[in-house]
Design a protein around this motif. Sequence first.
Motif, PDB file in Angstrom:
ATOM      1  N   VAL A   1      -2.637   2.060   2.423  1.00 54.21           N
ATOM      2  CA  VAL A   1      -2.921   0.940   1.518  1.00 54.21           C
ATOM      3  C   VAL A   1      -4.418   0.609   1.526  1.00 54.21           C
ATOM      4  O   VAL A   1      -5.019   0.342   0.485  1.00 54.21           O
ATOM      5  CB  VAL A   1      -2.095  -0.312   1.907  1.00 54.21           C
ATOM      6  CG1 VAL A   1      -2.460  -1.485   1.005  1.00 54.21           C
ATOM      7  CG2 VAL A   1      -0.605  -0.018   1.802  1.00 54.21           C
TER       8      VAL A   1
ATOM      9  N   ASN B   1      -1.457  -8.091  -4.380  1.00 53.17           N
ATOM     10  CA  ASN B   1      -0.302  -7.405  -3.783  1.00 53.17           C
ATOM     11  C   ASN B   1      -0.735  -6.409  -2.716  1.00 53.17           C
ATOM     12  O   ASN B   1      -0.141  -6.326  -1.638  1.00 53.17           O
ATOM     13  CB  ASN B   1       0.505  -6.671  -4.865  1.00 53.17           C
ATOM     14  CG  ASN B   1       1.260  -7.621  -5.779  1.00 53.17           C
ATOM     15  OD1 ASN B   1       1.335  -8.823  -5.507  1.00 53.17           O
ATOM     16  ND2 ASN B   1       1.814  -7.103  -6.859  1.00 53.17           N
ATOM     17  N   GLN B   2      -1.788  -5.654  -3.031  1.00 53.50           N
ATOM     18  CA  GLN B   2      -2.256  -4.670  -2.057  1.00 53.50           C
ATOM     19  C   GLN B   2      -2.844  -5.353  -0.826  1.00 53.50           C
ATOM     20  O   GLN B   2      -2.664  -4.873   0.299  1.00 53.50           O
ATOM     21  CB  GLN B   2      -3.306  -3.751  -2.707  1.00 53.50           C
ATOM     22  CG  GLN B   2      -2.696  -2.755  -3.668  1.00 53.50           C
ATOM     23  CD  GLN B   2      -3.698  -1.736  -4.162  1.00 53.50           C
ATOM     24  OE1 GLN B   2      -4.901  -1.972  -4.130  1.00 53.50           O
ATOM     25  NE2 GLN B   2      -3.213  -0.615  -4.638  1.00 53.50           N
TER      26      GLN B   2
ATOM     27  N   GLN C   1       1.885  -1.107  11.703  1.00 54.34           N
ATOM     28  CA  GLN C   1       2.277   0.106  10.980  1.00 54.34           C
ATOM     29  C   GLN C   1       0.983   0.779  10.496  1.00 54.34           C
ATOM     30  O   GLN C   1       0.559   0.627   9.356  1.00 54.34           O
ATOM     31  CB  GLN C   1       3.197  -0.244   9.808  1.00 54.34           C
ATOM     32  CG  GLN C   1       4.524  -0.832  10.237  1.00 54.34           C
ATOM     33  CD  GLN C   1       5.412  -1.200   9.063  1.00 54.34           C
ATOM     34  OE1 GLN C   1       4.993  -1.156   7.908  1.00 54.34           O
ATOM     35  NE2 GLN C   1       6.653  -1.562   9.363  1.00 54.34           N
TER      36      GLN C   1
ATOM     37  N   ASP D   1       2.842  -2.654 -10.997  1.00 49.33           N
ATOM     38  CA  ASP D   1       2.521  -1.231 -10.793  1.00 49.33           C
ATOM     39  C   ASP D   1       2.632  -0.448 -12.095  1.00 49.33           C
ATOM     40  O   ASP D   1       1.766   0.370 -12.425  1.00 49.33           O
ATOM     41  CB  ASP D   1       3.447  -0.619  -9.734  1.00 49.33           C
ATOM     42  CG  ASP D   1       3.134  -1.149  -8.336  1.00 49.33           C
ATOM     43  OD1 ASP D   1       1.980  -1.563  -8.116  1.00 49.33           O
ATOM     44  OD2 ASP D   1       4.035  -1.164  -7.488  1.00 49.33           O
TER      45      ASP D   1
ATOM     46  N   VAL E   1      -1.868  -8.215   0.447  1.00 51.36           N
ATOM     47  CA  VAL E   1      -0.720  -8.674   1.233  1.00 51.36           C
ATOM     48  C   VAL E   1      -0.084  -7.496   1.980  1.00 51.36           C
ATOM     49  O   VAL E   1       0.238  -7.592   3.174  1.00 51.36           O
ATOM     50  CB  VAL E   1       0.318  -9.374   0.332  1.00 51.36           C
ATOM     51  CG1 VAL E   1       1.617  -9.633   1.094  1.00 51.36           C
ATOM     52  CG2 VAL E   1      -0.247 -10.688  -0.205  1.00 51.36           C
ATOM     53  N   GLN E   2       0.111  -6.372   1.278  1.00 53.28           N
ATOM     54  CA  GLN E   2       0.695  -5.182   1.911  1.00 53.28           C
ATOM     55  C   GLN E   2      -0.156  -4.718   3.093  1.00 53.28           C
ATOM     56  O   GLN E   2       0.364  -4.351   4.154  1.00 53.28           O
ATOM     57  CB  GLN E   2       0.809  -4.046   0.888  1.00 53.28           C
ATOM     58  CG  GLN E   2       1.892  -4.246  -0.151  1.00 53.28           C
ATOM     59  CD  GLN E   2       1.851  -3.160  -1.216  1.00 53.28           C
ATOM     60  OE1 GLN E   2       1.304  -2.084  -1.016  1.00 53.28           O
ATOM     61  NE2 GLN E   2       2.425  -3.450  -2.374  1.00 53.28           N
ATOM     62  N   PHE E   3      -1.472  -4.740   2.894  1.00 51.21           N
ATOM     63  CA  PHE E   3      -2.391  -4.296   3.951  1.00 51.21           C
ATOM     64  C   PHE E   3      -2.283  -5.208   5.177  1.00 51.21           C
ATOM     65  O   PHE E   3      -2.133  -4.734   6.305  1.00 51.21           O
ATOM     66  CB  PHE E   3      -3.826  -4.285   3.413  1.00 51.21           C
ATOM     67  CG  PHE E   3      -4.854  -3.882   4.423  1.00 51.21           C
ATOM     68  CD1 PHE E   3      -4.969  -2.567   4.833  1.00 51.21           C
ATOM     69  CD2 PHE E   3      -5.703  -4.830   4.986  1.00 51.21           C
ATOM     70  CE1 PHE E   3      -5.923  -2.194   5.782  1.00 51.21           C
ATOM     71  CE2 PHE E   3      -6.656  -4.464   5.925  1.00 51.21           C
ATOM     72  CZ  PHE E   3      -6.772  -3.142   6.319  1.00 51.21           C
TER      73      PHE E   3
ATOM     74  N   LYS F   1      -2.419  -6.996  -8.896  1.00 50.70           N
ATOM     75  CA  LYS F   1      -2.355  -5.742  -8.153  1.00 50.70           C
ATOM     76  C   LYS F   1      -3.204  -5.836  -6.887  1.00 50.70           C
ATOM     77  O   LYS F   1      -2.776  -5.435  -5.800  1.00 50.70           O
ATOM     78  CB  LYS F   1      -2.863  -4.600  -9.043  1.00 50.70           C
ATOM     79  CG  LYS F   1      -2.940  -3.236  -8.361  1.00 50.70           C
ATOM     80  CD  LYS F   1      -1.571  -2.666  -8.094  1.00 50.70           C
ATOM     81  CE  LYS F   1      -1.678  -1.225  -7.607  1.00 50.70           C
ATOM     82  NZ  LYS F   1      -0.356  -0.654  -7.282  1.00 50.70           N
TER      83      LYS F   1
ATOM     84  N   GLN G   1       0.791   3.166   7.368  1.00 55.67           N
ATOM     85  CA  GLN G   1       0.902   2.393   6.129  1.00 55.67           C
ATOM     86  C   GLN G   1      -0.378   1.611   5.855  1.00 55.67           C
ATOM     87  O   GLN G   1      -0.861   1.549   4.730  1.00 55.67           O
ATOM     88  CB  GLN G   1       2.105   1.446   6.233  1.00 55.67           C
ATOM     89  CG  GLN G   1       2.273   0.487   5.053  1.00 55.67           C
ATOM     90  CD  GLN G   1       2.776   1.176   3.800  1.00 55.67           C
ATOM     91  OE1 GLN G   1       3.075   2.367   3.816  1.00 55.67           O
ATOM     92  NE2 GLN G   1       2.847   0.434   2.702  1.00 55.67           N
TER      93      GLN G   1
ATOM     94  N   LEU H   1       0.161  -7.203   6.059  1.00 57.83           N
ATOM     95  CA  LEU H   1       1.476  -7.073   6.701  1.00 57.83           C
ATOM     96  C   LEU H   1       1.550  -5.806   7.542  1.00 57.83           C
ATOM     97  O   LEU H   1       2.088  -5.814   8.656  1.00 57.83           O
ATOM     98  CB  LEU H   1       2.583  -7.061   5.641  1.00 57.83           C
ATOM     99  CG  LEU H   1       2.932  -8.409   5.018  1.00 57.83           C
ATOM    100  CD1 LEU H   1       3.942  -8.220   3.889  1.00 57.83           C
ATOM    101  CD2 LEU H   1       3.502  -9.372   6.070  1.00 57.83           C
ATOM    102  N   ALA H   2       1.013  -4.705   7.006  1.00 57.70           N
ATOM    103  CA  ALA H   2       1.044  -3.437   7.743  1.00 57.70           C
ATOM    104  C   ALA H   2       0.236  -3.541   9.030  1.00 57.70           C
ATOM    105  O   ALA H   2       0.666  -3.062  10.093  1.00 57.70           O
ATOM    106  CB  ALA H   2       0.507  -2.303   6.861  1.00 57.70           C
TER     107      ALA H   2
END
Length: 200
Positions: free
Chosen positions: A147, A127-128, A140, A92, A130-132, A124, A143, A134-135
Amino acid sequence: HKEEGEDYRDQIILARTNELEAKVDQALAKLDETLARHDFETAGNEALKIQRLYSDSPRVRDVHRKVTHAREQYKHDLEREFLEAAKVDDVDRAMDLLKVLDRYLSEQEAGPFRETARGIIGKKRENQGVQFKLAVHDKQWLQAVAVGEQIIREFPNTRMADEVRSMIDLLRERAAGERAAASRGTDTRTRESDGVAQEA
């Protein structure tokens, strides 16, 4: 009378010199503030104005060189910080620095950083992604929307962005429902709290 005239003239010259130096001090202080904000375009214009207005003062001769030096020093600091962030996988921070660096590096100057930049951008994006996922998996929705919108904004021409676009309207609907439910829960807790207070 002749001596008095000379004294008065000397006093006038001294007063004018002091006034000029005070104005130069003020202009240079303002320039330093502009440089501290890293607004080098404005600083360059201020330097030209200072040299034009106070050309009699020897203190302003190198003022434009001062701006150029400050800009180069800031650029080198950014380069060093970017490489350090990339080295320790602070993705980041490296991305933020890369966006700032992009405004200062010419095509030729950017060459040595291109490979590192590609690696950081790839990490980056991963990572985004994966975050997406998971949310969405954890339902969620707020979130996931945040993302997802970031992915579309930062990586618009990728397959990942296309996948997010195909889901984003549904996710926004669910996020709106999540927000409404959270708001109702807050209202319920507030009413219950008021009821307890009245009973007490």
